[in-house]
Design an enzyme around this catalytic site. Structure first.
Site, PDB file in Angstrom:
ATOM      1  CG  HIS A  25      -4.550   7.068   0.494  1.00 22.14           C
ATOM      2  ND1 HIS A  25      -4.125   6.587   1.704  1.00 22.14           N
ATOM      3  CD2 HIS A  25      -5.050   6.015  -0.185  1.00 22.14           C
ATOM      4  CE1 HIS A  25      -4.362   5.310   1.770  1.00 22.14           C
ATOM      5  NE2 HIS A  25      -4.929   4.929   0.633  1.00 22.14           N
TER       6      HIS A  25
ATOM      7  CD  GLU B 163      -3.045   0.967   2.237  1.00 24.54           C
ATOM      8  OE1 GLU B 163      -3.371  -0.150   2.675  1.00 24.54           O
ATOM      9  OE2 GLU B 163      -3.514   2.029   2.662  1.00 24.54           O
TER      10      GLU B 163
ATOM     11  CG  ASP C 219       1.166 -17.012  10.901  1.00 21.54           C
ATOM     12  OD1 ASP C 219       0.422 -16.300  10.201  1.00 21.54           O
ATOM     13  OD2 ASP C 219       0.897 -18.178  11.216  1.00 21.54           O
TER      14      ASP C 219
ATOM     15  CE  LYS D  92      -6.417  -1.816   5.162  1.00 18.67           C
ATOM     16  NZ  LYS D  92      -5.507  -0.931   4.419  1.00 18.67           N
TER      17      LYS D  92
HETATM   18  C1  MEV Z   1      -6.114   2.838   4.841  1.00 22.57           C
HETATM   19  O1  MEV Z   1      -5.337   1.744   4.473  1.00 22.57           O
HETATM   20  C2  MEV Z   1      -6.203   2.953   6.342  1.00 22.57           C
HETATM   21  C3  MEV Z   1      -7.140   4.051   6.866  1.00 22.57           C
HETATM   22  O2  MEV Z   1      -8.432   3.876   6.310  1.00 22.57           O
HETATM   23  C4  MEV Z   1      -7.153   3.914   8.361  1.00 22.57           C
HETATM   24  C5  MEV Z   1      -8.169   4.796   9.057  1.00 22.57           C
HETATM   25  O3  MEV Z   1      -9.207   5.132   8.457  1.00 22.57           O
HETATM   26  O4  MEV Z   1      -7.940   5.097  10.245  1.00 22.57           O
HETATM   27  C6  MEV Z   1      -6.655   5.397   6.431  1.00 22.57           C
END
Ligand code: MEV
Length: 438
Positions: free
Chosen positions: A393, A85, A296, A280
């Site tokens: 991003h 990513e 792992d 995430k």
């Molecule tokens: C993207 O990989 C992760 C985010 O969505 C985490 C978040 O929203 O806190 C930017």
């Protein structure tokens, strides 16, 4: 061409590739050339990778990046991260630098216990079973001595075995619930070997246990396996600073940023839809280091998400507060990691990553990985509550878009410069590229 095949694993690598190319691809030679393009020219290295798994046809590359300037308990680290990513390593580096100037990260290992279970069925009386368990416990421990001897030398071993009555949930269902200390090993093989020996001894001892009636002698082993839920293999990572120090520039006042940041964390604490995405983001940092250090990541993911739901509702792993004009941001997470065994002394890049981290113990690695997660979460929340996530991003994604349209080096240089002041979007990049090519 039939899409089923028997004896596939026994075919040579080149025969396997032939079969796949012939069965699934209209342009066979093109498929084969892509597969072969990723082979390593060093035969020994390629063989090592071939032998990690069954039916290897080629290698699947991920970038290995590094995030420098991580100050953890007053020691500086450059953290290796394997991830696809685009914005993750940049975000980690930015957060590391931000906290470097504010005292760095503080961490602490809270506990290191791992769990494994022998699941079995028994249709006798629970008191008799308990008496049998108590009588046989020393024999169980004795039976695994050949397996646990080395682990004990390193300071680990079996901490306890409990008999757990689960008959309320499933008739006749019991467990041997075993806790382990595996020191610097993740310990999956050690734990599973011990459990399988416990199961064997437990069953055979039951057959000759005189206090059991003939019918109640039967112990039916269902399975013996470690648990990836490790709520007692826990590490804490935190940062704090005066609220007034919480801004780098004058875009947003520090107090307002601190307040919004805490609100964002509070939302993730009570709202599962947000919590999953919030966590995430934490796992973006954690998985990347876990992968780079040969651990792992599926086990880590499963254990961490179960922990996030430990109170019955899925919730944020991290927490934040403002108290006495100070901003606090912290996280406690379960991480069963190893720095010996598995891929750690096999994969040259894993060895390199561990050496870059000064060959950490498993406990040290737990702290580094937790920090990578907290830093990632800080970076995400900082963007989300200020500029929005897309700005950073898409900037990082720009190169992916340019590569998709096969931009050459000159085009990349011109457009990277141009998009420093322009919003990146798929269409905007395509338009700019077309204009440039006219
Ligand atoms: C993207 O990989 C992760 C985010 O969505 C985490 C978040 O929203 O806190 C930017």
């Amino acid at each position: 061409m039939s899409k089923t095949i028997s004896g596939f694993s026994k075919l040579s690598k080149s025969k396997k590739i032939d079969w796949i190319a012939n069965t699934y691809f209209s342009n066979r030679e093109h498929a084969k050339s892509i597969i072969k393009q990723y082979w390593n020219s060093n035969d020994k290295l390629q063989q090592l990778h071939d032998e990690f798994i069954e039916n290897t046809i080629t290698n699947y590359y991920l970038p290995l990046g590094v995030a420098p300037n991580f100050l953890i308990n007053n020691t500086l680290y450059t953290i290796p991260m394997a991830i696809e990513e685009s914005s993750v390593v940049a975000a980690a580096s930015k957060a590391a630098k931000f906290w470097l100037d504010r005292g760095g990260f503080k961490t602490q290992v809270i506990s290191t216990t791992k769990i494994g279970q022998v699941h079995f069925m028994h249709n006798g009386n629970v008191t008799e079973l308990t008496n049998f368990f108590n009588a046989v416990k020393p024999k169980l421990l004795n039976a695994v001595k050949p397996i646990s001897k080395n682990m004990e030398k390193r300071g680990g071993g079996i901490l306890d075995i409990e008999l757990r009555d689960k008959t309320n949930a499933i008739p006749n269902y019991y467990q041997l619930h075993v806790s382990f200390e595996t020191v610097n090993a993740m310990g999956a093989n050690f734990i599973n070997s011990c459990l399988e020996q416990f199961a064997k001894t437990f069953k055979t001892e039951a057959e000759t246990y005189t206090s059991f009636t003939t019918e109640s002698k039967q112990i039916d082993i269902v399975m013996s396996i470690l648990s990836n839920y490790v709520p007692d293999c826990l590490v804490r990572a935190e940062v704090s600073c005066k609220v007034e120090d919480l801004t780098e520039n004058d875009d947003i006042p520090a107090e307002e940023f601190a307040k919004k940041f805490v609100q964002a964390v509070n939302i993730a604490e009570i709202e599962p839809y947000r919590a999953v995405t919030h966590n995430k983001g934490i796992m973006n940092g954690i998985d990347a280091v876990v992968l780079a250090t040969g651990n792992d990541f599926r086990a880590i993911e499963a254990g961490v998400h179960a922990y996030a739901a430990k109170n019955g509702t899925y919730s944020s792993l991290s927490h934040a507060k403002i108290e006495n004009d100070t901003f606090y941001f912290w996280m406690e997470i379960p991480l069963a990691l190893g720095t010996v065994g598995g891929l750690t002394n096999l994969h040259p890049l894993v060895k390199l990553a561990l050496e870059m981290l000064n060959n950490p113990s498993a406990q040290e690695l737990m702290q580094i990985v937790a920090v990578a997660g907290l830093a990632q979460n800080f970076a995400a929340l900082r963007s989300l509550t200020t500029t929005g996530i897309q700005q950073g991003h898409m900037k990082m994604h720009l190169m992916n878009i340019l590569n998709q349209f096969e931009a050459n080096t000159e085009e990349k240089t011109i457009l990277t410069q141009q998009f420093k002041t322009q919003t990146v979007s798929h269409n905007a990049v395509l338009e700019a590229l077309e204009k440039l090519r006219q």
